[in-house]
Design an enzyme around this catalytic site. Sequence first.
Site, PDB file in Angstrom:
ATOM      1  N   GLY A 120       1.052  -0.998  -0.037  1.00 32.84           N
ATOM      2  CA  GLY A 120      -0.071   0.191   0.173  1.00 32.84           C
ATOM      3  C   GLY A 120       0.839   1.361   0.210  1.00 32.84           C
ATOM      4  O   GLY A 120       0.674   2.361   0.728  1.00 32.84           O
ATOM      5  N   GLY A 138      -0.603   4.808  -1.010  1.00 31.46           N
ATOM      6  CA  GLY A 138      -1.543   5.562  -0.095  1.00 31.46           C
ATOM      7  C   GLY A 138      -1.043   6.535   0.750  1.00 31.46           C
ATOM      8  O   GLY A 138      -0.012   7.276   0.644  1.00 31.46           O
ATOM      9  N   GLN A 139      -2.090   7.299   1.514  1.00 35.15           N
ATOM     10  CA  GLN A 139      -1.914   8.332   2.358  1.00 35.15           C
ATOM     11  C   GLN A 139      -0.497   8.159   3.319  1.00 35.15           C
ATOM     12  O   GLN A 139       0.319   9.159   3.353  1.00 35.15           O
ATOM     13  CB  GLN A 139      -2.851   8.749   3.264  1.00 35.15           C
ATOM     14  CG  GLN A 139      -2.766  10.182   3.881  1.00 35.15           C
ATOM     15  CD  GLN A 139      -3.923  10.470   5.152  1.00 35.15           C
ATOM     16  OE1 GLN A 139      -4.557   9.634   5.541  1.00 35.15           O
ATOM     17  NE2 GLN A 139      -3.837  11.452   5.551  1.00 35.15           N
ATOM     18  N   ILE A 153      -0.429  -1.865  -5.996  1.00 33.41           N
ATOM     19  CA  ILE A 153      -1.479  -2.449  -7.095  1.00 33.41           C
ATOM     20  C   ILE A 153      -1.673  -1.917  -8.400  1.00 33.41           C
ATOM     21  O   ILE A 153      -1.358  -0.525  -8.292  1.00 33.41           O
ATOM     22  CB  ILE A 153      -2.961  -2.793  -6.223  1.00 33.41           C
ATOM     23  CG1 ILE A 153      -3.514  -1.374  -5.674  1.00 33.41           C
ATOM     24  CG2 ILE A 153      -2.760  -3.749  -5.360  1.00 33.41           C
ATOM     25  CD1 ILE A 153      -4.940  -1.480  -5.409  1.00 33.41           C
ATOM     26  N   ASN A 213      -0.371  -7.450  -4.242  1.00 36.11           N
ATOM     27  CA  ASN A 213      -1.961  -7.468  -3.812  1.00 36.11           C
ATOM     28  C   ASN A 213      -1.956  -8.371  -2.447  1.00 36.11           C
ATOM     29  O   ASN A 213      -1.666  -9.498  -2.782  1.00 36.11           O
ATOM     30  CB  ASN A 213      -2.761  -7.825  -4.847  1.00 36.11           C
ATOM     31  CG  ASN A 213      -4.216  -7.600  -4.661  1.00 36.11           C
ATOM     32  OD1 ASN A 213      -4.613  -7.704  -3.486  1.00 36.11           O
ATOM     33  ND2 ASN A 213      -5.022  -7.274  -5.506  1.00 36.11           N
ATOM     34  N   TYR A 227     -15.241  -1.446   9.216  1.00 33.90           N
ATOM     35  CA  TYR A 227     -13.923  -0.793   9.432  1.00 33.90           C
ATOM     36  C   TYR A 227     -13.462  -1.103  10.790  1.00 33.90           C
ATOM     37  O   TYR A 227     -12.462  -2.114  11.007  1.00 33.90           O
ATOM     38  CB  TYR A 227     -13.920   0.715   9.107  1.00 33.90           C
ATOM     39  CG  TYR A 227     -12.412   1.241   9.141  1.00 33.90           C
ATOM     40  CD1 TYR A 227     -11.407   0.812   8.263  1.00 33.90           C
ATOM     41  CD2 TYR A 227     -11.938   1.961  10.348  1.00 33.90           C
ATOM     42  CE1 TYR A 227     -10.130   1.432   8.320  1.00 33.90           C
ATOM     43  CE2 TYR A 227     -10.787   2.557  10.584  1.00 33.90           C
ATOM     44  CZ  TYR A 227      -9.683   2.248   9.518  1.00 33.90           C
ATOM     45  OH  TYR A 227      -8.532   2.837   9.744  1.00 33.90           O
ATOM     46  N   LYS A 239     -10.637  -3.953  12.163  1.00 32.68           N
ATOM     47  CA  LYS A 239      -9.495  -3.371  12.929  1.00 32.68           C
ATOM     48  C   LYS A 239      -9.388  -4.290  14.148  1.00 32.68           C
ATOM     49  O   LYS A 239      -8.237  -4.569  14.672  1.00 32.68           O
ATOM     50  CB  LYS A 239      -9.477  -2.044  13.116  1.00 32.68           C
ATOM     51  CG  LYS A 239      -9.369  -1.054  11.859  1.00 32.68           C
ATOM     52  CD  LYS A 239      -7.767  -1.267  11.422  1.00 32.68           C
ATOM     53  CE  LYS A 239      -7.557  -0.684  10.012  1.00 32.68           C
ATOM     54  NZ  LYS A 239      -6.297  -1.113   9.558  1.00 32.68           N
TER      55      LYS A 239
HETATM   56  N1  SER Z   1      -9.001   7.863   9.454  1.00 29.09           N
HETATM   57  C1  SER Z   1      -9.621   6.740   9.543  1.00 29.09           C
HETATM   58  C2  SER Z   1     -11.063   6.728   9.022  1.00 29.09           C
HETATM   59  O1  SER Z   1     -11.432   8.057   9.240  1.00 29.09           O
HETATM   60  C3  SER Z   1      -9.774   6.190  10.916  1.00 29.09           C
HETATM   61  O2  SER Z   1      -8.451   5.409  11.163  1.00 29.09           O
HETATM   62  O3  SER Z   1     -11.523   5.827   8.312  1.00 29.09           O
END
Ligand code: SER
Length: 318
Positions: free
Chosen positions: A8, A11-12, A35, A54, A143, A147
């Site tokens: 990844g 990404g950010q 990816i 991936n 999410y 986690k």
């Molecule tokens: N920054 C993430 C989100 O807002 C949380 O870990 O989904």
Amino acid sequence: MKNILVIGSTGQIGSELTMKLRAEKGGGVTVAGYIPSAPPTGRLLASGPSEEVNVCNAKQIADVVDKYDIDTIYNLAALLSATAERLPLKAWDIQMNGLINILEVAREKHVAVFTPSSIGSFGPSTPHDMTPQDTIQRPTSMYGVTKVATELLSDYYFHKYGVDTRSVRFPGLISYTTPPGGGTTDYAVEVFYSAVKGEEFVCPIAAGTYMDMMYMPDALQAAVNIMTAKPTYLKHRNSFNIASMSFEPETLFAAIRKYIPSLKVRYEVDPVRQAIADSWPDRMDDSCARKEWGWAPTYDLDSMVRDMIANLKKKFQL
Ligand code: SER
């Protein structure tokens, strides 16, 4: 010598962590895993090797680990909270099936693994103020479910197989290099883009909603420091609360108006993001991270705001 794979990497977090690891290390290699829909470009591409990885493809992970003799994986592949609500099965696939692929490779090939957790691993029944390190974790978002499961599975592989898994619970991360996407805390990044461009900002999170936030340089330092911490000092592993600032939208807007008084904001609350935000802590207690591996953030709200504005102005040549 450390050979690191960042999954990844575009990404950010990945785009900045990969560059930091490449700049800091002596001798080893940092491979940018990507990816095809998000290939590395510019300095990320030019500054070291990159490979298609991936998380849902176990063979790809194993092949890259073998090719570069990888000893540490940063697993940053994930769908953020609001996107995960829209695509729960995809979120499960990336976050859970992807993780077990990585952990299996790590078990076979003796690789250390960092997979971030989040403020999203908590839920409405968690104490919201000074959320303790060890407390109730019953998240209500997909999410969050992934986690918590990430934390448990990572600890399981450590206790059962001795895989060196470690992680931190990231707050909302604020940065100017690569924008986040689909997160509940994204508003705290997006408002800066509107502010420097002189556009009105439409805020999807209601005034008065507190969440933990952190500036990217502190988050990157945490990711590096946790993986280099002396294991004998670690009573916890997956995952440590880390905190540096907590604010609600109005506090952030006021801090930005100190430097850009013309910032205009209108609220259009997104019910999905708001429900998620309401279920998350207002402020985490990070004393275990401070004690066990010396966590100490360097940015507060004002220094973060100043740095964000200066760098975005540079980025957009304003
Ligand atoms: N920054 C993430 C989100 O807002 C949380 O870990 O989904």
